[in-house]
Design an enzyme around this catalytic site. Structure first.
Site, PDB file in Angstrom:
ATOM      1  CB  ILE A 131      -0.929   0.098   1.135  1.00  0.00           C
ATOM      2  CG1 ILE A 131      -1.892   1.350   1.266  1.00  0.00           C
ATOM      3  CG2 ILE A 131      -0.128  -0.257   2.585  1.00  0.00           C
ATOM      4  CD1 ILE A 131      -2.852   1.211   2.333  1.00  0.00           C
ATOM      5  CB  SER A 132       1.241   4.087  -2.521  1.00  0.00           C
ATOM      6  OG  SER A 132       1.273   3.292  -3.518  1.00  0.00           O
ATOM      7  CD  GLN A 133       5.735   8.263   0.478  1.00  0.00           C
ATOM      8  OE1 GLN A 133       6.457   7.507  -0.197  1.00  0.00           O
ATOM      9  NE2 GLN A 133       5.927   9.160   1.160  1.00  0.00           N
TER      10      GLN A 133
END
Length: 205
Positions: free
Chosen positions: A51-53
């Site tokens: 999950i991207s920042q």
């Protein structure tokens, strides 16, 4: 998270900031990592994905310039977090995931949380999803060597494709806008690191 990590880095679109505040990121990370859900970093999820920042999610979303009437293609559903953000900013979101188990988990999670305008499908994201094309915006949450031609073909004139381009270790974030005559304009938004975009027009499995 929003005030320090996103507003603090000069991203000021009120619609994007509001969406980031509304979507509870801890609902989209593995239970054993929920204590880290609001740090400014990507987190691992199942099947070797991530999950991207939060800042990168907000930046990529902002680059689409959504006003609320659009149909958006989200390539790389993962946990469904990006799709949830987009659902608050667009009319419809088609989110495509190549791993069936991830797609099913994300579909169930999004339904339970009430994101009713998101449709999760299983497929090769490098081929897009022609059944629902064209799209006013396309967001790709995985790194590719080149722009998959089907994604540009499925983009409406005036629409934007946000995609990380580069090698397997480091990419550069681009916004590619399709002009009315079919040509494109590229804008660069700095270095990023994403998992590989796997598929017919991406990296091999």
């Amino acid at each position: 998270m929003v005030s320090e990590q996103i507003e603090g880095r000069n991203l000021r679109n009120p619609r994007v900031l509001n969406a980031m505040r509304q979507v509870e990121r801890h609902r989209f990370v593995p239970e054993n990592l929920r204590h880290s859900a609001y740090v400014d970093a990507p987190l691992p999820i199942e099947h070797g994905q991530s999950i991207s920042q939060p800042y990168i999610v907000a930046l990529m979303t902002d680059l689409l310039n959504l006003v609320g009437t659009e149909k958006v293609l989200d390539v790389g559903t993962g946990s469904g977090y990006q799709a949830a953000i987009l659902s608050l900013l667009a009319d419809r979101v088609i989110s495509i995931e190549r791993v069936p188990e991830l797609a099913e988990t994300a579909r169930r999670r999004l339904q339970e949380l009430g994101y009713a305008n998101v449709t999760v499908v299983v497929g090769d994201g490098t081929l897009g999803w022609p059944e629902e094309a064209p799209y006013d915006g396309i967001l790709v949450a995985a790194g590719s060597l080149t722009v998959p031609p089907p994604l540009l073909e499925q983009l409406t004139p005036g629409g934007s494709l946000v995609i990380p381009l580069g090698d397997a270790d480091m990419q550069t974030l681009y916004r590619i806008t399709k002009r009315e005559d079919g040509t494109t304009q590229r804008e660069c938004f700095g270095p990023v690191v994403f998992v590989p975009l796997i598929g017919h027009h991406g990296w091999p499995v």
